[in-house]
Design a protein around this motif. Structure first.
Motif, PDB file in Angstrom:
ATOM      1  N   GLN A 157       0.823  -1.208   0.000  1.00 38.47           N
ATOM      2  CA  GLN A 157       0.000   0.000   0.000  1.00 38.47           C
ATOM      3  C   GLN A 157       0.856   1.256   0.000  1.00 38.47           C
ATOM      4  OE1 GLN A 157      -2.706  -0.291   3.286  1.00 38.47           O
ATOM      5  NE2 GLN A 157      -3.824  -1.997   2.409  1.00 38.47           N
ATOM      6  N   SER A 158       2.107   1.129   0.462  1.00 37.99           N
ATOM      7  CA  SER A 158       2.999   2.290   0.490  1.00 37.99           C
ATOM      8  C   SER A 158       3.640   2.536  -0.867  1.00 37.99           C
ATOM      9  CB  SER A 158       4.090   2.084   1.526  1.00 37.99           C
ATOM     10  OG  SER A 158       4.981   1.089   1.090  1.00 37.99           O
ATOM     11  N   GLN A 159       3.437   1.645  -1.807  1.00 40.05           N
ATOM     12  CA  GLN A 159       4.132   1.738  -3.078  1.00 40.05           C
ATOM     13  C   GLN A 159       3.342   2.556  -4.088  1.00 40.05           C
ATOM     14  OE1 GLN A 159       5.725  -1.884  -4.654  1.00 40.05           O
ATOM     15  NE2 GLN A 159       5.677  -2.866  -2.677  1.00 40.05           N
ATOM     16  N   ILE A 160       4.075   3.324  -4.887  1.00 37.52           N
ATOM     17  CA  ILE A 160       3.468   4.044  -6.003  1.00 37.52           C
ATOM     18  C   ILE A 160       3.800   3.235  -7.244  1.00 37.52           C
ATOM     19  CG2 ILE A 160       3.341   6.266  -7.180  1.00 37.52           C
ATOM     20  CD1 ILE A 160       4.648   7.479  -4.685  1.00 37.52           C
ATOM     21  N   ARG A 161       2.872   2.440  -7.697  1.00 38.35           N
ATOM     22  CA  ARG A 161       3.225   1.387  -8.627  1.00 38.35           C
ATOM     23  C   ARG A 161       3.165   1.752 -10.108  1.00 38.35           C
ATOM     24  NH1 ARG A 161       1.575  -4.363  -6.368  1.00 38.35           N
ATOM     25  NH2 ARG A 161       2.574  -4.840  -8.311  1.00 38.35           N
ATOM     26  N   PRO A 162       2.246   2.635 -10.552  1.00 38.93           N
ATOM     27  CA  PRO A 162       2.155   2.854 -12.007  1.00 38.93           C
ATOM     28  C   PRO A 162       3.455   3.398 -12.593  1.00 38.93           C
ATOM     29  CG  PRO A 162       0.243   3.745 -10.876  1.00 38.93           C
ATOM     30  CD  PRO A 162       1.230   3.383  -9.817  1.00 38.93           C
ATOM     31  N   HIS A 163       3.917   2.762 -13.642  1.00 39.14           N
ATOM     32  CA  HIS A 163       5.182   3.168 -14.242  1.00 39.14           C
ATOM     33  C   HIS A 163       5.064   4.486 -14.989  1.00 39.14           C
ATOM     34  CE1 HIS A 163       7.540  -0.446 -13.322  1.00 39.14           C
ATOM     35  NE2 HIS A 163       6.420  -1.117 -13.509  1.00 39.14           N
ATOM     36  N   PHE A 164       3.833   4.855 -15.363  1.00 33.00           N
ATOM     37  CA  PHE A 164       3.687   6.109 -16.090  1.00 33.00           C
ATOM     38  C   PHE A 164       4.084   7.292 -15.199  1.00 33.00           C
ATOM     39  CE2 PHE A 164      -0.438   6.162 -13.980  1.00 33.00           C
ATOM     40  CZ  PHE A 164      -0.634   7.507 -13.700  1.00 33.00           C
ATOM     41  N   MET A 165       3.919   7.146 -13.870  1.00 30.68           N
ATOM     42  CA  MET A 165       4.321   8.215 -12.957  1.00 30.68           C
ATOM     43  C   MET A 165       5.828   8.410 -12.999  1.00 30.68           C
ATOM     44  SD  MET A 165       1.876   7.789  -9.633  1.00 30.68           S
ATOM     45  CE  MET A 165       2.516   9.322  -8.956  1.00 30.68           C
ATOM     46  N   TYR A 166       6.536   7.294 -13.046  1.00 28.62           N
ATOM     47  CA  TYR A 166       7.998   7.355 -13.134  1.00 28.62           C
ATOM     48  C   TYR A 166       8.421   8.055 -14.422  1.00 28.62           C
ATOM     49  CZ  TYR A 166      12.786   5.617 -13.723  1.00 28.62           C
ATOM     50  OH  TYR A 166      14.135   5.511 -13.937  1.00 28.62           O
ATOM     51  N   ASN A 167       7.784   7.687 -15.528  1.00 31.32           N
ATOM     52  CA  ASN A 167       8.130   8.293 -16.816  1.00 31.32           C
ATOM     53  C   ASN A 167       7.772   9.774 -16.857  1.00 31.32           C
ATOM     54  OD1 ASN A 167       9.048   5.819 -17.781  1.00 31.32           O
ATOM     55  ND2 ASN A 167       7.013   5.222 -18.520  1.00 31.32           N
ATOM     56  N   THR A 168       6.615  10.135 -16.267  1.00 32.31           N
ATOM     57  CA  THR A 168       6.190  11.535 -16.248  1.00 32.31           C
ATOM     58  C   THR A 168       7.155  12.386 -15.446  1.00 32.31           C
ATOM     59  OG1 THR A 168       3.873  10.858 -16.437  1.00 32.31           O
ATOM     60  CG2 THR A 168       4.304  13.098 -15.672  1.00 32.31           C
ATOM     61  N   ILE A 169       7.568  11.886 -14.284  1.00 29.86           N
ATOM     62  CA  ILE A 169       8.494  12.643 -13.445  1.00 29.86           C
ATOM     63  C   ILE A 169       9.835  12.819 -14.145  1.00 29.86           C
ATOM     64  CG2 ILE A 169       9.855  12.495 -11.323  1.00 29.86           C
ATOM     65  CD1 ILE A 169       7.341  11.343  -9.998  1.00 29.86           C
ATOM     66  N   ASN A 170      10.273  11.798 -14.856  1.00 32.33           N
ATOM     67  CA  ASN A 170      11.517  11.936 -15.612  1.00 32.33           C
ATOM     68  C   ASN A 170      11.399  13.023 -16.671  1.00 32.33           C
ATOM     69  OD1 ASN A 170      13.512  10.301 -14.557  1.00 32.33           O
ATOM     70  ND2 ASN A 170      12.784   8.465 -15.580  1.00 32.33           N
ATOM     71  N   ALA A 171      10.240  13.118 -17.314  1.00 31.64           N
ATOM     72  CA  ALA A 171      10.023  14.162 -18.320  1.00 31.64           C
ATOM     73  C   ALA A 171      10.098  15.547 -17.679  1.00 31.64           C
ATOM     74  CB  ALA A 171       8.668  13.969 -18.991  1.00 31.64           C
ATOM     75  N   ILE A 172       9.463  15.706 -16.505  1.00 32.23           N
ATOM     76  CA  ILE A 172       9.505  16.990 -15.800  1.00 32.23           C
ATOM     77  C   ILE A 172      10.932  17.308 -15.364  1.00 32.23           C
ATOM     78  CG2 ILE A 172       8.642  18.269 -13.795  1.00 32.23           C
ATOM     79  CD1 ILE A 172       6.134  16.514 -13.900  1.00 32.23           C
ATOM     80  N   LYS A 173      11.672  16.274 -14.957  1.00 35.71           N
ATOM     81  CA  LYS A 173      13.060  16.469 -14.535  1.00 35.71           C
ATOM     82  C   LYS A 173      13.906  17.037 -15.672  1.00 35.71           C
ATOM     83  CE  LYS A 173      15.994  13.113 -14.470  1.00 35.71           C
ATOM     84  NZ  LYS A 173      16.702  11.836 -14.157  1.00 35.71           N
ATOM     85  N   TRP A 174      13.716  16.490 -16.876  1.00 37.97           N
ATOM     86  CA  TRP A 174      14.501  16.981 -18.008  1.00 37.97           C
ATOM     87  C   TRP A 174      14.092  18.396 -18.394  1.00 37.97           C
ATOM     88  CZ3 TRP A 174      18.938  15.195 -19.195  1.00 37.97           C
ATOM     89  CH2 TRP A 174      19.244  13.845 -18.945  1.00 37.97           C
ATOM     90  N   MET A 175      12.818  18.728 -18.216  1.00 37.75           N
ATOM     91  CA  MET A 175      12.370  20.106 -18.450  1.00 37.75           C
ATOM     92  C   MET A 175      13.057  21.056 -17.464  1.00 37.75           C
ATOM     93  SD  MET A 175       8.305  19.416 -19.089  1.00 37.75           S
ATOM     94  CE  MET A 175       7.897  21.156 -18.946  1.00 37.75           C
ATOM     95  N   ALA A 176      13.137  20.637 -16.190  1.00 38.71           N
ATOM     96  CA  ALA A 176      13.788  21.461 -15.172  1.00 38.71           C
ATOM     97  C   ALA A 176      15.268  21.646 -15.498  1.00 38.71           C
ATOM     98  CB  ALA A 176      13.614  20.822 -13.797  1.00 38.71           C
ATOM     99  N   LYS A 177      15.906  20.586 -15.985  1.00 38.54           N
ATOM    100  CA  LYS A 177      17.322  20.666 -16.334  1.00 38.54           C
ATOM    101  C   LYS A 177      17.553  21.643 -17.478  1.00 38.54           C
ATOM    102  CE  LYS A 177      21.343  17.790 -17.451  1.00 38.54           C
ATOM    103  NZ  LYS A 177      21.838  16.408 -17.637  1.00 38.54           N
TER     104      LYS A 177
END
Length: 249
Positions: free
Chosen positions: A57-77
Motif C-alpha cells: 500500500q505504500s508503493q506508487i506502482r504505475p510506471h507512467f508516474m515514473y516516466n512523467t516525473i523523468n520528463a519533468i526532470k529533463w524540463m527542469a534541467k
C-alpha cells in the motif's frame, strides 16, 4: 498406512492393546502433529500475504508516474532549475524502487539507497529541520533484506519525533553486522515514543502508513521469533529502533 502414503492424512488407526496398540497410538499422534503443522503453515502463509499487501500500500506502482516525473526532470534541467531537477531525480528513484515487484527481498545497498533518496525528499519538505548521519558497513551491502523495513522508522522519526522539538533534529542510520547477524539501527533525538504506545501494538501501528507492528510480524514470519524489531525510547530523549535479521548472502 497405505492411505497415508497416498496423501490421506485424515485417517486414524484407532487400534488398542499390545505392540499394535502402541504403534497405532504413535501413528495417530504423528498424523495429528502433521495436520496441525500444515494448518499452521497455511495460516502463516496467509498472514504473510496480508502483511505484504499492507507493505504494498505504500508503493506508487504505475510506471507512467515514473516516466512523467523523468520528463519533468529533463524540463527542469533544460531551464536550469537545478533544485527541482535534484528533487525529481530523488523522487523518481523512490518510485522506481517501490514499483519493483519481483520478490520480497532486496540487497542492503538497494534498501539504503532508497532510504537516502527518501530522506532527501523529506529534507526538501522540512528544510533544515534535521541532519542525517550514515554509518554503513560496505561489507554488508550485498546481503539480502526484506523490502521497506527502514522507511516507516525514518518516517516516524521525522514526522513525529522532530515535530515539536526546538533544537535541530539529528537522525543516525547505522547498518552493519554483529554476532553473525545483520543489524539496522535508526536513532533520533526527537520527543520519544510514550510508554503507553510502546506497550500497545495497535497504537504503534497508527504511527505511520505501514505500521511498526507490520515490520515486526514480517520479520517474525520470515525468520522466526529470535529476530525482529526492538524499540527503546525516552521522553524528550529520542528513540532507538534496532532491526535484527539473519545474514543472507
Amino acid at each position: 498406512m497405505q492411505q497415508v502414503s497416498v496423501g490421506d492424512l485424515d485417517v486414524r488407526v484407532g487400534l488398542t492393546g499390545g505392540d499394535i496398540g502402541r504403534i497405532s497410538k504413535t501413528i495417530d499422534a504423528m498424523l495429528e502433529q502433521i495436520r496441525s503443522l500444515i494448518s499452521r503453515i497455511y495460516l502463516e502463509e496467509s498472514e504473510k500475504r496480508k502483511l505484504e499487501m499492507l507493505a504494498m500500500q505504500s508503493q506508487i506502482r504505475p510506471h507512467f508516474m515514473y516516466n512523467t516525473i523523468n520528463a519533468i526532470k529533463w524540463m527542469a534541467k533544460m531551464q536550469g532549475a537545478s533544485g527541482i531537477e535534484e528533487a525529481l531525480n530523488s523522487f523518481s528513484s523512490v518510485i522506481k524502487f517501490t514499483a519493483k515487484t519481483e520478490g520480497d527481498f532486496v540487497t542492503v545497498r538497494e534498501e539504503t539507497d532508497f532510504i537516502k533518496d527518501y530522506i532527501q525528499i523529506l529534507d526538501l519538505r522540512y528544510f533544515n529541520k534535521f541532519d542525517v548521519h550514515y554509518d554503513i558497513d560496505e561489507n554488508v551491502l550485498e546481503y539480502k533484506t526484506l523490502k521497506f523495513l527502514l522507511q516507516p522508522l525514518v518516517e516516524n522519526a521525522v514526522f513525529h519525533g522532530f515535530d515539536k522539538i526546538e533544537d535541530k533534529g539529528m537522525l543516525e542510520i547505522k547498518v552493519g553486522q554483529e554476532d553473525g547477524r545483520l543489524i539496522f539501527v535508526i536513532k533520533d533525538n526527537g520527543i520519544g515514543i510514550p510508554d503507553e504506545l510502546l506497550d500497545d501494538s495497535h497504537s504503534i501501528q497508527k504511527l505511520n502508513s505501514i505500521g511498526i507492528s507490520n515490520i515486526q510480524k514480517r520479520i517474525e514470519l520470515n525468520f522466526g521469533k529470535e529476530y525482529g524489531l526492538f524499540l527503546s525510547s525516552e521522553k524528550n530523549q529520542g528513540t532507538v529502533a534496532k532491526i535484527v535479521l539473519p545474514i543472507m548472502k
